[in-house]
Design a protein around this motif. Structure first.
Motif, short mmCIF file in Angstrom:
data_model
loop_
_atom_site.label_atom_id
_atom_site.label_comp_id
_atom_site.label_asym_id
_atom_site.label_seq_id
_atom_site.Cartn_x
_atom_site.Cartn_y
_atom_site.Cartn_z
N TRP A 7 0.84 -1.20 0.00
CA TRP A 7 0.00 0.00 0.00
C TRP A 7 0.88 1.26 0.00
N CYS A 8 1.95 1.26 0.81
CA CYS A 8 2.81 2.43 0.89
C CYS A 8 3.53 2.69 -0.44
N VAL A 9 3.90 1.62 -1.14
CA VAL A 9 4.56 1.78 -2.43
C VAL A 9 3.55 2.26 -3.48
N THR A 10 2.37 1.68 -3.46
CA THR A 10 1.34 2.06 -4.44
C THR A 10 0.87 3.50 -4.22
N HIS A 11 0.73 3.90 -2.97
CA HIS A 11 0.27 5.25 -2.63
C HIS A 11 1.43 6.02 -1.99
N ARG A 12 2.55 6.03 -2.67
CA ARG A 12 3.77 6.57 -2.08
C ARG A 12 3.65 8.06 -1.75
N LEU A 13 3.04 8.84 -2.61
CA LEU A 13 2.89 10.26 -2.33
C LEU A 13 2.01 10.49 -1.12
N THR A 14 0.94 9.73 -1.01
CA THR A 14 0.05 9.85 0.15
C THR A 14 0.78 9.51 1.44
N VAL A 281 16.96 -0.96 3.91
CA VAL A 281 17.54 -0.54 2.63
C VAL A 281 18.54 -1.58 2.14
N THR A 282 19.32 -2.15 3.05
CA THR A 282 20.27 -3.20 2.65
C THR A 282 19.54 -4.38 2.03
N ARG A 283 18.43 -4.82 2.63
CA ARG A 283 17.66 -5.94 2.07
C ARG A 283 17.02 -5.54 0.74
N HIS A 284 16.57 -4.31 0.64
CA HIS A 284 15.99 -3.83 -0.62
C HIS A 284 17.03 -3.85 -1.74
N ALA A 295 9.26 -2.17 -6.84
CA ALA A 295 8.13 -2.35 -5.92
C ALA A 295 8.21 -3.69 -5.20
N GLU A 296 8.60 -4.73 -5.92
CA GLU A 296 8.68 -6.05 -5.32
C GLU A 296 9.83 -6.14 -4.33
N ALA A 297 10.96 -5.51 -4.66
CA ALA A 297 12.10 -5.51 -3.75
C ALA A 297 11.76 -4.78 -2.45
N ARG A 299 8.72 -4.39 -1.19
CA ARG A 299 7.74 -5.20 -0.46
C ARG A 299 8.44 -6.33 0.27
N ASN A 300 9.36 -7.02 -0.40
CA ASN A 300 10.08 -8.13 0.23
C ASN A 300 10.95 -7.64 1.39
N ALA A 301 11.56 -6.47 1.24
CA ALA A 301 12.42 -5.95 2.30
C ALA A 301 11.62 -5.69 3.56
N VAL A 302 10.42 -5.12 3.42
CA VAL A 302 9.59 -4.87 4.58
C VAL A 302 9.02 -6.17 5.14
N ALA A 303 8.65 -7.12 4.25
CA ALA A 303 8.07 -8.38 4.70
C ALA A 303 9.08 -9.26 5.44
N THR A 304 10.36 -9.05 5.18
CA THR A 304 11.40 -9.85 5.84
C THR A 304 12.10 -9.03 6.92
#
Length: 769
Positions: A7-14, A281-284, A295-297, A299-304
């Motif tokens: 959601w944060c990536v999709t609505h990044r400006l918000t 950021v390192t994981r991203h 976007a996928e990188a 998402r994965n960084a936050v999910a892990t």
């Protein structure tokens, strides 16, 4: 977590605008409301607390703060006509300044020769300030004898303000300082002391924060090679910490919050905020190197790693909130303020940061990394160089290296056994400060005890009590360790009386604390015998002693609760008995060694003046509780990030040696980079000019340095190699009843880890099959 990141990536400006709106809104609200901090060390139920309550109830109107003007001449006497005329004129000018309730001078206004030589020092700066601030006192200077030293070279006057120090406009205090200092000549030294004057010495700039952030930016750029990537952790931390800083100001209006809480929150927030963002950021960046879309990188960084950040932040907050079990209002505000900062930094790391990562796109990689990716495509990123060689070296020599690490920690912890809790005062300020000079002049001229008098408050009920009280001053004068005893002052109703006792020793001396105990246990009970008279010993020294005793009594329970909760979290995360127990042992070692460094610098005075930290003195009573909370939380951070990678490898292979080797090789570089950043931020706060904040800064920096470079990269892996598979043992029955939680989402783990069976280090340091 993945859904939140998406959601944060999709609505990044918000997401970015929401955070900026929160920062601006809270800052504006805090600016309108103003600050309401309070350093209230009083503990309900203690003797000093009862004395303070009686003073507040029966001597109203004495709530304004005061300052002390001290002047000294090396030749001649302060009674000389020229000195007396000059200082009397200055004190008269001060009495006319706005915000000044009264000025009490040692000179007889009828003439220069009225004060006899050798007048006893029956008054004290602290006591006379309170006595002179009673509401609508005269604006002209009032004469009070006993304010000239026996050698005639030092004198002092007290300036009573019409309100507490933190409510006085700074320009009014500065006007008093400037007027007094203008009276100085080549032969007369003029200095000022007091809580109000100390506010003029507080640095107005934010040098500490700027230096810490600048060093962190340099380390991040060296680690990433990308300016955009190195700025994101800084931006994330600044937004979250700025919001928390303003929020703490608002918090002070609803509960007791110490004046150092915002700086402490900023110190912790910048350290952990930048570190948490660094891990994500390192994981991203690793995801981008594997060929994942931006976007996928993210998402994965936050999910892990984001899940690990939330877990680590939760451990810090649990450790901080452990202070609530002490049930001390002063520490409750500090705990909630610091926890608020950590919560906001974690929230920004998993919401604001992914939005910013999506904005910079592939610029999270350096130009060379982007060019290599375009030319060769995704490649497995294996640890090389020193990290891999060090991991293999620890594997080969676990006993030797473990013993060296243990000896280092033990030696540094030895000074902790000499820890002395007490009050530091303006005598511990830097030697160049006017408050320190005033303190020293008073101590040299009137004895060290004049800077920390004891206040005896008596409850009276009838003529027998009054009669017993009249004999008390003589009994006090016959008591060893007492320099002078002031006159008895009665309240308007006559049911309360107060008198001042000046010890022979300094406020922070152990002898002064012993005198407090002797008065309470021997002298006062004798005077009260056969009457209903109750006399309580109060004052700053007695209050700090009571505060310290309460904390010392509750400290074992507090430490036990914090350790137990931390172990429970690690037990749930890693499903092992050994991992939590080793973590608790390592945390205790880090705390003990950090306190050893603090004691050596601040209590023993090793390098304290050289570093601009002032004279050696006791350690603040509240410091152990707050530092234990923060250090346990920060130590858990590195434990989580190190062991979670080892645990992942253990689950995939069942090989302990490989799990420890790979986990250390893959995480040591990022842990060390994070540690360098945190150490830089913490040490920068030594520049704040605040002794308490400097204690926190040096203590936390020492703990992080030892934790990262001695414990997590040396002692922990050495112990895990020696224990083998026992590291991961958990009774079957306990495994069945424990709920299952995962720090990292298994679906988002890097598949390269499972594909390459790393066994040893090649000559160039790369772990190879």
């Amino acid at each position: 977590m993945a859904a939140l990141a998406r959601w944060c990536v999709t609505h990044r400006l918000t997401a970015v605008l929401l955070w900026l709106s929160a920062l601006v809104g809270v800052t504006v609200a805090s600016g309108i409301a103003g600050s309401a901090y309070s350093n209230d060390y009083e503990v309900p139920g203690t003797e000093s607390g009862r004395a303070a309550a009686l003073l507040e109830e029966n001597f109203r109107g004495q709530g304004g703060d005061g300052g002390t003007v001290v002047w000294h001449t090396e030749r001649g006497s302060v009674r000389a006509a020229a000195v007396q005329d000059r200082m009397s004129t200055a004190l008269g000018d001060i009495a006319e300044l706005p915000g000044v309730a009264s000025v009490t001078t040692p000179y007889d206004l009828a003439g220069p020769a009225a004060a006899p030589a050798g007048a006893p020092a029956t008054g004290t700066p602290a006591t006379d300030t309170a006595g002179a601030s009673a509401g609508s006192g005269p604006s002209a200077p009032v004469h009070e004898p006993g304010r000239i030293s026996e050698d005639g070279r030092t004198a002092y006057a007290t300036v009573a303000f019409d309100r507490p120090a933190d409510e006085i406009p700074p320009d009014r205090i500065q006007a008093v300082v400037d007027t007094a200092r203008a009276a100085a000549t080549d032969g007369v030294q003029v200095e000022l002391g007091g809580s109000a004057v100390a506010l003029t010495e507080a640095p107005a700039s934010h040098t500490a924060e700027i230096v810490g952030v600048a060093v962190a930016a340099v380390v991040l750029f060296l680690a990433f090679g990308s300016l955009a990537a190195s700025l994101l952790p800084i931006a994330t931390a600044l937004v979250s910490v700025g919001t928390a800083y303003a929020g703490i100001g608002l918090l002070g209006h609803v509960m007791t919050v110490a004046d150092f809480a915002p700086m402490l929150g900023m110190l912790i927030g910048l350290g952990v905020g930048i570190d948490y963002a660094l891990f994500i950021v390192t994981r991203h960046r690793k995801g981008l190197k594997r060929g994942l879309p931006v976007a996928e990188a993210a998402r994965n960084a936050v999910a892990t790693t984001g899940r690990a950040v939330v877990f680590a932040g939760a451990t810090v907050c649990i450790a901080l909130m452990g202070m609530l079990i002490l049930r001390l209002g002063f520490l409750n505000g500090v705990a909630i303020a610091a926890s608020l900062t950590v919560v906001l930094t974690v929230a920004a790391s998993v919401t604001l940061l992914p939005a910013l990562l999506s904005f910079i796109g592939m610029r999270a990689l350096s130009r060379r990394e982007r060019a290599r990716l375009a030319e060769h495509g995704p490649e497995p990123e294996l640890p090389t160089g020193f990290a891999a060689r060090w991991s293999a070296f620890v594997e080969r020599h676990p006993k030797l290296l473990g013993a060296v690490a243990a000896v280092v920690m033990l030696v540094l912890a030895l000074p902790t056994f000499g820890l002395h809790l007490g009050t530091s005062d303006q005598g511990n300020n830097p030697a160049a400060s006017t408050t320190r000079k005033a303190y020293d002049l008073l101590a040299d001229g009137f004895g060290p005890g004049v800077n920390g008098p004891l206040t005896l408050v008596a409850e009276l009920d009838g003529a027998d009590d009054r009669l017993a009280l009249t004999t008390l001053p003589d009994a006090l004068r016959a008591t060893g360790g007492i320099e002078s005893v002031g006159p008895v002052t009665y309240s308007g109703s006559g049911n309360t009386a107060v008198l001042t006792v000046v010890p022979e020793t300094a406020p922070q001396s152990r002898q002064t604390s012993d005198l407090v105990d002797r008065l309470r246990d021997e002298v006062l009970p004798t005077a009260e015998r056969g009457t209903s008279l109750e006399v309580y010993v109060g004052g700053v020294t007695a209050g700090y002693d009571d505060f310290a005793q309460v904390i010392i009594g509750k400290l074992p329970l507090f430490v036990g609760v914090v350790i137990a909760l931390g172990c429970l979290l690690l037990l749930l995360a890693f499903r092992s008995i050994g991992i939590p127990l080793k973590a608790a042992l390592m945390n205790v070692a880090a705390v003990a060694s950090a306190f050893g460094v603090v004691v050596a610098i601040f209590q023993w005075g090793i390098g304290s003046e050289l570093l601009g930290l002032g004279r050696a003195g006791p350690i603040e009573p509240f410091l152990p509780v707050i530092m234990v909370s923060v250090l346990f939380g920060l130590s858990m951070d590195y434990q989580v990030f190190l062991v979670s990678r080892m645990y992942e490898e253990w689950l995939e292979t069942g090989d302990n040696r490989r799990a420890v080797r790979v986990g250390l090789a893959e995480t040591s570089r990022v842990i060390n980079s994070a540690a360098v950043i945190m150490i830089a931020v913490f040490l920068a706060f030594v520049l704040s000019g605040d002794r308490v904040i400097a204690m926190f800064g040096i203590g936390l920096a020492a703990a992080v340095a030892l934790d990262a470079f001695v414990l997590r990269t040396l002692l922990v892996p050495a112990l895990m190699h020696m224990l083998g598979g026992a590291n991961w043992w958990l009774p079957a029955w306990l495994d069945r009843v424990l709920p299952r939680i995962s720090i990292e989402n298994p679906e988002c783990r890097d598949p390269d880890h499972a594909k390459i069976p790393w066994q040893r280090a090649s000559d160039d340091g790369r772990l190879v099959p």
